[in-house]
Design a protein around this motif. Structure first.
Motif, PDB file in Angstrom:
ATOM      1  N   ASP A 298       0.829  -1.194   0.000  1.00  0.00           N
ATOM      2  CA  ASP A 298       0.000   0.000   0.000  1.00  0.00           C
ATOM      3  C   ASP A 298       0.873   1.258   0.000  1.00  0.00           C
ATOM      4  OD1 ASP A 298      -2.303  -1.479   0.013  1.00  0.00           O
ATOM      5  OD2 ASP A 298      -2.549  -1.415   2.201  1.00  0.00           O
ATOM      6  N   ALA A 299       0.232   2.409  -0.219  1.00  0.00           N
ATOM      7  CA  ALA A 299       0.966   3.684  -0.251  1.00  0.00           C
ATOM      8  C   ALA A 299       0.125   4.758   0.422  1.00  0.00           C
ATOM      9  CB  ALA A 299       1.286   4.080  -1.690  1.00  0.00           C
ATOM     10  N   LEU A 300       0.793   5.564   1.237  1.00  0.00           N
ATOM     11  CA  LEU A 300       0.150   6.651   1.974  1.00  0.00           C
ATOM     12  C   LEU A 300       0.744   7.978   1.534  1.00  0.00           C
ATOM     13  CD1 LEU A 300      -1.493   7.866   4.417  1.00  0.00           C
ATOM     14  CD2 LEU A 300       0.535   7.377   5.821  1.00  0.00           C
ATOM     15  N   ALA A 301      -0.114   8.973   1.282  1.00  0.00           N
ATOM     16  CA  ALA A 301       0.335  10.322   0.948  1.00  0.00           C
ATOM     17  C   ALA A 301      -0.434  11.313   1.807  1.00  0.00           C
ATOM     18  CB  ALA A 301       0.127  10.626  -0.526  1.00  0.00           C
ATOM     19  N   LEU A 302       0.285  12.270   2.376  1.00  0.00           N
ATOM     20  CA  LEU A 302      -0.329  13.296   3.234  1.00  0.00           C
ATOM     21  C   LEU A 302       0.084  14.682   2.750  1.00  0.00           C
ATOM     22  CD1 LEU A 302       0.330  11.672   6.742  1.00  0.00           C
ATOM     23  CD2 LEU A 302      -1.794  11.591   5.418  1.00  0.00           C
ATOM     24  N   PRO A 303      -0.276  15.061   1.537  1.00  0.00           N
ATOM     25  CA  PRO A 303       0.160  16.369   1.017  1.00  0.00           C
ATOM     26  C   PRO A 303      -0.428  17.529   1.801  1.00  0.00           C
ATOM     27  CG  PRO A 303      -1.477  15.360  -0.440  1.00  0.00           C
ATOM     28  CD  PRO A 303      -1.103  14.329   0.569  1.00  0.00           C
ATOM     29  N   GLY A 304       0.451  18.404   2.276  1.00  0.00           N
ATOM     30  CA  GLY A 304      -0.006  19.575   3.017  1.00  0.00           C
ATOM     31  C   GLY A 304      -0.179  19.355   4.499  1.00  0.00           C
TER      32      GLY A 304
ATOM     33  N   GLY B 193       4.966  -2.236   6.001  1.00  0.00           N
ATOM     34  CA  GLY B 193       5.527  -2.688   4.734  1.00  0.00           C
ATOM     35  C   GLY B 193       4.984  -1.914   3.551  1.00  0.00           C
ATOM     36  N   ALA B 194       4.518  -0.702   3.817  1.00  0.00           N
ATOM     37  CA  ALA B 194       3.926   0.143   2.772  1.00  0.00           C
ATOM     38  C   ALA B 194       4.917   1.233   2.370  1.00  0.00           C
ATOM     39  CB  ALA B 194       2.617   0.750   3.268  1.00  0.00           C
ATOM     40  N   THR B 195       4.447   2.156   1.522  1.00  0.00           N
ATOM     41  CA  THR B 195       5.284   3.234   0.998  1.00  0.00           C
ATOM     42  C   THR B 195       4.692   4.575   1.389  1.00  0.00           C
ATOM     43  OG1 THR B 195       5.907   1.891  -0.914  1.00  0.00           O
ATOM     44  CG2 THR B 195       6.247   4.266  -1.100  1.00  0.00           C
ATOM     45  N   PHE B 196       5.559   5.489   1.840  1.00  0.00           N
ATOM     46  CA  PHE B 196       5.128   6.861   2.104  1.00  0.00           C
ATOM     47  C   PHE B 196       5.496   7.705   0.892  1.00  0.00           C
ATOM     48  CE2 PHE B 196       5.474  11.180   3.728  1.00  0.00           C
ATOM     49  CZ  PHE B 196       4.320  11.282   4.491  1.00  0.00           C
ATOM     50  N   VAL B 197       4.486   8.276   0.243  1.00  0.00           N
ATOM     51  CA  VAL B 197       4.685   9.069  -0.970  1.00  0.00           C
ATOM     52  C   VAL B 197       4.739  10.544  -0.592  1.00  0.00           C
ATOM     53  CG1 VAL B 197       3.797   9.638  -3.258  1.00  0.00           C
ATOM     54  CG2 VAL B 197       3.474   7.334  -2.338  1.00  0.00           C
ATOM     55  N   GLU B 198       5.863  11.181  -0.854  1.00  0.00           N
ATOM     56  CA  GLU B 198       6.046  12.594  -0.521  1.00  0.00           C
ATOM     57  C   GLU B 198       5.509  13.454  -1.656  1.00  0.00           C
ATOM     58  OE1 GLU B 198       6.851  15.910   1.585  1.00  0.00           O
ATOM     59  OE2 GLU B 198       7.216  13.880   2.334  1.00  0.00           O
ATOM     60  N   LEU B 199       4.364  14.114  -1.393  1.00  0.00           N
ATOM     61  CA  LEU B 199       3.755  15.026  -2.351  1.00  0.00           C
ATOM     62  C   LEU B 199       3.387  16.314  -1.632  1.00  0.00           C
ATOM     63  CD1 LEU B 199       1.255  12.732  -4.321  1.00  0.00           C
ATOM     64  CD2 LEU B 199       3.395  13.665  -5.179  1.00  0.00           C
TER      65      LEU B 199
END
Length: 343
Positions: free
Chosen positions: A26-32, A50-56
């Motif tokens: 899975d992937a998590l993004a928290l933009p802002g 075991g997931a991915t943190f997406v920097e946006l």
């Protein structure tokens, strides 16, 4: 404040499973989302799952809305700023999106958020509320998932004992279903209680904070005033919180800087305002810039070595301070005081 490693690990694991619903791949993004408040715990939760943190960033998404489709985001955090951007420029729902989250301590504009859901095809996507406290190591509150639902409901985080205390500051437990949330057994209602919950069925309704805050985060008024007073030409400063008519009961913070009777050749108010903003930005960061900077050609009332904050609040809220700054009698009195003091 120290955070034991065991508590950080346990809280992050709870967040991964219950708040963000993450698993391998899975992937998590928290933009802002505020990096100091949210990112440390969210990144640890992502790694444990075991997931991915997406920097946006919201700017990235505004420039290239397709980024949300290009990344395998399964859980997306949406701030009021991103909500506004997606209302103005709706996008198709990201193909792998299974949940979106909102920080419950942010101002809630019901009309705007419901419009976001309709315009961006999110009606069938479950949403969750969160309240993250970095000092606690993760989410203090979360909510059950509801498809397409925009609300202010919350539950205490799993495994977190708590007590609701009376909102009057008596130190007694709340008599009914509403009160100040305090973690127990070590929590102190006078130090650790800062937001109000009201019971609604099996959950709670977020009731806001006891004192004015900026999106749930304490605003560093004392540090801001201290730094402002160090700017050449400023004799003292204080920060005044004022209510706004914005949806969600947002507070604005005004920095009042007292310049006294400016001598000949002193910087104009606009130059002093710019100097104050630059000093705050350099030392504290953009996040702590006040909503407004007001430079006054007056002398402040002091309480010891600090500006009397209660006096500033009364004078500013009543309009007396602005009137004094414009009235020729008070300006001449300030000039006379400057001559007497040798300013």
């Amino acid at each position: 404040m120290d955070l034991p490693a065991g508590a950080a690990w346990q809280r992050a694991l709870h967040d991964a499973v219950l708040a963000y619903r993450l698993g391998p791949g899975d992937a998590l993004a928290l933009p802002g989302f505020h990096p100091q408040q949210h990112h440390p715990a969210a990144i640890l939760a992502t790694l444990l799952a075991g997931a991915t943190f997406v920097e946006l960033t919201p700017a990235d998404i505004a420039a290239r809305p397709g980024l949300l489709d290009e990344q395998p985001i399964t859980t997306l955090g949406i701030t009021p700023g991103l909500c506004e951007a997606l209302r103005k420029a709706p996008i198709a729902r990201p193909p792998k999106l299974r949940q979106w989250v909102r920080s419950v301590d942010e101002p809630l504009d019901w009309v705007a958020w419901n419009e976001l859901v309709k315009k961006n095809d999110l009606a069938s996507v479950p949403s969750t509320n969160l309240l993250v406290d970095a000092a606690a190591g993760g989410a203090v509150l979360f909510s059950t998932r509801r498809p397409g639902s925009v609300q202010a409901l919350a539950l205490p985080a799993a495994g977190q004992p708590y007590t609701l205390f009376d909102a009057t500051g008596s130190g007694e437990p709340a008599a009914g279903g509403a009160g100040v949330f305090v973690p127990t057994p070590a929590g102190d209602p006078k130090k650790d209680g800062w937001f109000v919950l009201a019971r609604r069925g099996t959950e709670f309704l977020w009731g806001g904070t006891l004192a004015p805050r900026r999106a749930g985060r304490a605003f560093p008024a004392a540090e801001l005033a201290e730094r402002a007073a160090e700017v050449p030409g400023i004799l003292g400063a204080c920060v005044v919180p004022i209510p706004t008519a914005d949806p969600g009961g947002r507070w604005a913070f005004v920095l009042l800087a007292f310049a006294g009777a400016p001598p000949d050749g002193a910087p104009a108010n606009a130059a002093l305002s710019d100097a104050l903003a630059d000093a705050i930005r350099e030392d504290l960061g953009d996040d702590f810039l006040p909503d407004r900077v007001t430079v006054l050609p007056l002398y402040p009332r002091m309480q010891g070595r600090k500006v009397d904050a209660a006096w500033c609040q009364r004078q500013y809220s009543s309009g007396f301070l602005a009137a004094k700054a414009q009235h020729p009698v008070f300006r001449r009195l300030a000039g006379l005081r400057g001559l007497v003091l040798g300013a």
